[in-house]
Design a protein around this motif. Structure first.
Motif, PDB file in Angstrom:
ATOM      1  N   PHE A   8     -42.342   0.317 -35.660  1.00  0.00           N
ATOM      2  CA  PHE A   8     -41.343   0.144 -34.608  1.00  0.00           C
ATOM      3  C   PHE A   8     -41.263   1.381 -33.732  1.00  0.00           C
ATOM      4  O   PHE A   8     -41.324   2.520 -34.219  1.00  0.00           O
ATOM      5  N   ASP A   9     -41.062   1.140 -32.446  1.00  0.00           N
ATOM      6  CA  ASP A   9     -40.652   2.188 -31.520  1.00  0.00           C
ATOM      7  C   ASP A   9     -39.196   2.562 -31.863  1.00  0.00           C
ATOM      8  O   ASP A   9     -38.466   1.775 -32.466  1.00  0.00           O
ATOM      9  N   LEU A  10     -38.794   3.785 -31.504  1.00  0.00           N
ATOM     10  CA  LEU A  10     -37.423   4.214 -31.809  1.00  0.00           C
ATOM     11  C   LEU A  10     -36.462   3.957 -30.626  1.00  0.00           C
ATOM     12  O   LEU A  10     -35.555   3.133 -30.720  1.00  0.00           O
ATOM     13  N   ASP A  11     -36.672   4.688 -29.522  1.00  0.00           N
ATOM     14  CA  ASP A  11     -35.716   4.663 -28.403  1.00  0.00           C
ATOM     15  C   ASP A  11     -35.697   3.320 -27.683  1.00  0.00           C
ATOM     16  O   ASP A  11     -36.730   2.844 -27.204  1.00  0.00           O
ATOM     17  N   ASN A  12     -34.523   2.754 -27.590  1.00  0.00           N
ATOM     18  CA  ASN A  12     -34.314   1.461 -26.931  1.00  0.00           C
ATOM     19  C   ASN A  12     -35.052   0.315 -27.609  1.00  0.00           C
ATOM     20  O   ASN A  12     -35.281  -0.733 -27.003  1.00  0.00           O
ATOM     21  N   THR A  13     -35.440   0.547 -28.876  1.00  0.00           N
ATOM     22  CA  THR A  13     -35.921  -0.546 -29.729  1.00  0.00           C
ATOM     23  C   THR A  13     -35.030  -0.578 -30.968  1.00  0.00           C
ATOM     24  O   THR A  13     -34.228  -1.479 -31.129  1.00  0.00           O
ATOM     25  N   LEU A  14     -35.138   0.446 -31.824  1.00  0.00           N
ATOM     26  CA  LEU A  14     -34.268   0.499 -33.016  1.00  0.00           C
ATOM     27  C   LEU A  14     -32.892   1.067 -32.679  1.00  0.00           C
ATOM     28  O   LEU A  14     -31.898   0.710 -33.307  1.00  0.00           O
ATOM     29  N   GLY A 167     -41.855  -2.888 -29.802  1.00  0.00           N
ATOM     30  CA  GLY A 167     -41.408  -1.840 -28.893  1.00  0.00           C
ATOM     31  C   GLY A 167     -41.070  -2.387 -27.518  1.00  0.00           C
ATOM     32  O   GLY A 167     -41.414  -3.527 -27.184  1.00  0.00           O
ATOM     33  N   ASP A 168     -40.410  -1.570 -26.707  1.00  0.00           N
ATOM     34  CA  ASP A 168     -39.928  -2.037 -25.397  1.00  0.00           C
ATOM     35  C   ASP A 168     -40.804  -1.600 -24.232  1.00  0.00           C
ATOM     36  O   ASP A 168     -40.655  -2.122 -23.134  1.00  0.00           O
ATOM     37  N   ASP A 169     -41.665  -0.637 -24.429  1.00  0.00           N
ATOM     38  CA  ASP A 169     -42.454  -0.145 -23.291  1.00  0.00           C
ATOM     39  C   ASP A 169     -43.768  -0.935 -23.175  1.00  0.00           C
ATOM     40  O   ASP A 169     -44.557  -0.973 -24.116  1.00  0.00           O
ATOM     41  N   LYS A 172     -46.873   2.050 -23.256  1.00  0.00           N
ATOM     42  CA  LYS A 172     -46.905   2.935 -24.434  1.00  0.00           C
ATOM     43  C   LYS A 172     -46.856   2.133 -25.729  1.00  0.00           C
ATOM     44  O   LYS A 172     -47.530   2.471 -26.700  1.00  0.00           O
ATOM     45  N   ASP A 173     -46.040   1.098 -25.750  1.00  0.00           N
ATOM     46  CA  ASP A 173     -45.866   0.329 -26.981  1.00  0.00           C
ATOM     47  C   ASP A 173     -46.847  -0.844 -27.083  1.00  0.00           C
ATOM     48  O   ASP A 173     -47.632  -0.907 -28.030  1.00  0.00           O
ATOM     49  N   VAL A 174     -46.782  -1.753 -26.116  1.00  0.00           N
ATOM     50  CA  VAL A 174     -47.569  -2.982 -26.260  1.00  0.00           C
ATOM     51  C   VAL A 174     -49.059  -2.717 -26.054  1.00  0.00           C
ATOM     52  O   VAL A 174     -49.869  -3.007 -26.932  1.00  0.00           O
TER      53      VAL A 174
HETATM   54 MG   LIG Z   1     -38.696   2.700 -26.303  1.00  0.00          MG
END
Ligand SMILES: [Mg+2]
Length: 221
Positions: A8-14, A167-169, A172-174
């Motif tokens: 998991f991503d941290l910021d604005n995900t968890l 993740g939300d980005d 960077k994430d997907v």
């Molecule tokens: Mg994020």
């Protein structure tokens, strides 16, 4: 057989990084008497965390004529922000249930080691995951596949066995997760078009946790 992997991503995900940043901005503006428009300016200039924080604090310093060097402003922010971040109990419970169901669970986040570690520990996330990888500690940032690989290793897993990333980005994430050989669940915050390659779209990490819980470890992964 290896445990299935969920990173998991941290910021604005968890955690709701934007809410914590808004709390920080309100505090910062009030303590320094920066005026009525300062909070909105700080939130707008941060651009949802997309501006590097050394650049951000350079802009803050210039705008408000602050005497402290950028490094000092940034360090004070990193010491304070972890105290303003919370993780909802339902999210902590969901992670615990995922682990109890046999998954290896971890966090892969971009940011400074002190700030991100502080958030992970103070929110209680540290006790709910097998491990984490922080770009500032590892010298490599998402979307670089190496940070995903480090995150997997911290959980006793390997990217060669696949797994999921939430993740939300979009980039960077997907895109990063896909390039690292993971499957992706995108957290849509209404700020970007759906990134190609995301197999599921959710608006809340709780829905991602439910999706993962519904998968058969070893079968669907
Ligand atoms: Mg994020």
């Amino acid at each position: 057989m290896a445990r299935p992997l969920a990173l998991f991503d941290l910021d604005n995900t968890l955690v709701d990084r934007l809410a914590a940043f808004e709390r920080w901005a309100a505090e910062f503006a009030a303590r320094r008497g920066l005026g009525p428009d300062a909070v909105a300016w700080l939130v707008r200039t941060d651009a949802d965390g997309s501006v590097p924080m050394d650049v951000f604090f350079g802009l803050v310093r210039a705008r408000f004529g602050l005497p402290e060097p950028v490094e000092e402003l940034w360090a004070a922010y990193r010491a304070r922000l972890p105290r303003l971040v919370t993780c909802r109990p339902e999210v902590l419970d969901g992670l615990a249930r995922l682990r109890a169901a046999g998954w290896a669970v971890g966090i892969v986040t971009n940011g400074m080691a002190d700030n991100q570690t502080g958030k992970i520990r103070r929110t209680g996330l540290a006790g709910r995951v097998d491990g984490w990888a922080i770009s500032g500690a590892e010298g490599v940032r998402k979307p670089d596949a190496r940070l995903f690989g480090i995150g997997a290793a911290r959980c006793g897993a390997s990217l060669t066995d696949g797994g999921w990333f939430v993740g939300d980005d979009p980039v960077k994430d997907v895109a990063g997760a896909l390039a690292a050989g993971l499957r992706a669940i995108w957290v849509d915050r209404g700020r970007a078009p759906r990134p190609p390659g995301a197999e599921h779209v959710v608006t809340d990490v709780l829905d991602a946790l439910e999706l993962l819980m519904g998968m058969r470890p070893g079968g669907a992964v």
